[in-house]
Write a protein that holds these residues in place. Sequence first.
Motif, short mmCIF file in Angstrom:
data_model
loop_
_atom_site.label_atom_id
_atom_site.label_comp_id
_atom_site.label_asym_id
_atom_site.label_seq_id
_atom_site.Cartn_x
_atom_site.Cartn_y
_atom_site.Cartn_z
N TYR A 86 2.90 27.06 -21.82
CA TYR A 86 3.96 27.36 -22.78
C TYR A 86 5.30 27.15 -22.09
CZ TYR A 86 -0.07 29.27 -25.05
OH TYR A 86 -1.33 29.39 -25.61
N TYR A 88 9.71 27.04 -22.39
CA TYR A 88 10.98 27.36 -23.04
C TYR A 88 12.07 26.81 -22.13
CZ TYR A 88 14.99 30.00 -24.74
OH TYR A 88 16.21 30.34 -25.23
N GLY A 100 9.77 27.27 -29.30
CA GLY A 100 8.63 27.18 -30.20
C GLY A 100 8.30 28.54 -30.78
N GLN A 130 7.08 26.94 -26.65
CA GLN A 130 6.28 25.90 -27.28
C GLN A 130 4.97 25.75 -26.52
OE1 GLN A 130 6.84 24.07 -30.11
NE2 GLN A 130 4.77 23.34 -29.80
N PRO A 154 12.64 20.87 -32.63
CA PRO A 154 11.23 20.72 -32.26
C PRO A 154 11.03 20.56 -30.76
CG PRO A 154 11.81 19.24 -34.06
CD PRO A 154 13.07 19.87 -33.58
N ALA A 155 9.84 20.83 -30.34
CA ALA A 155 9.50 20.80 -28.92
C ALA A 155 9.55 19.40 -28.35
CB ALA A 155 8.10 21.36 -28.73
#
Length: 162
Positions: A86, A88, A100, A130, A154-155
């Motif tokens: 994940y 950020y 995300g 994300q 968006p990611a």
Amino acid sequence: MRSAGRQRMRSAFAMPFLILTVGVSAMVMASPARADFRVCNATQNLVGVGIGYRAKAGWITEGWWHIEGSSCKTLIEGPLSSRFYYLYAEDAERGGRWDGPINMCVAEKEFKIAGVNDCVARGFQRAGFQEYDTGEQASWMVQLTDEPATGGAPAAPGTNSQ
């Protein structure tokens, strides 16, 4: 006759060079592929990056890696041990972010936080990470581009970097 002597002389010098070149090439090709989780910053700005992952003891979030514009950093060295990671990231200059829907904890300064619940009650901030499904690859790379720098877009795409 002189020409044949020069030819033998050139062959005598060329053979060790050829052997050295083939030997070095074989060593380079035999070296294992680099396995890690890398983030590349394709913007011109400084970016701060945090990563989340599942460890044996539970969820962990870590940060901040500061990645200069047009450069990459390795966040996790060695073969990846989880399928999902994940991410950020924040643009330190323009204030945008790559985020995300997965909430995890971050801190103002350098951090390594165990657990993803009750971030604010524990003195941390909550951020949306994300998810990246690495498909259990040994190596993965995410590239941050300019588009999200307006906030919450968006990611960034991720790829198997092998």
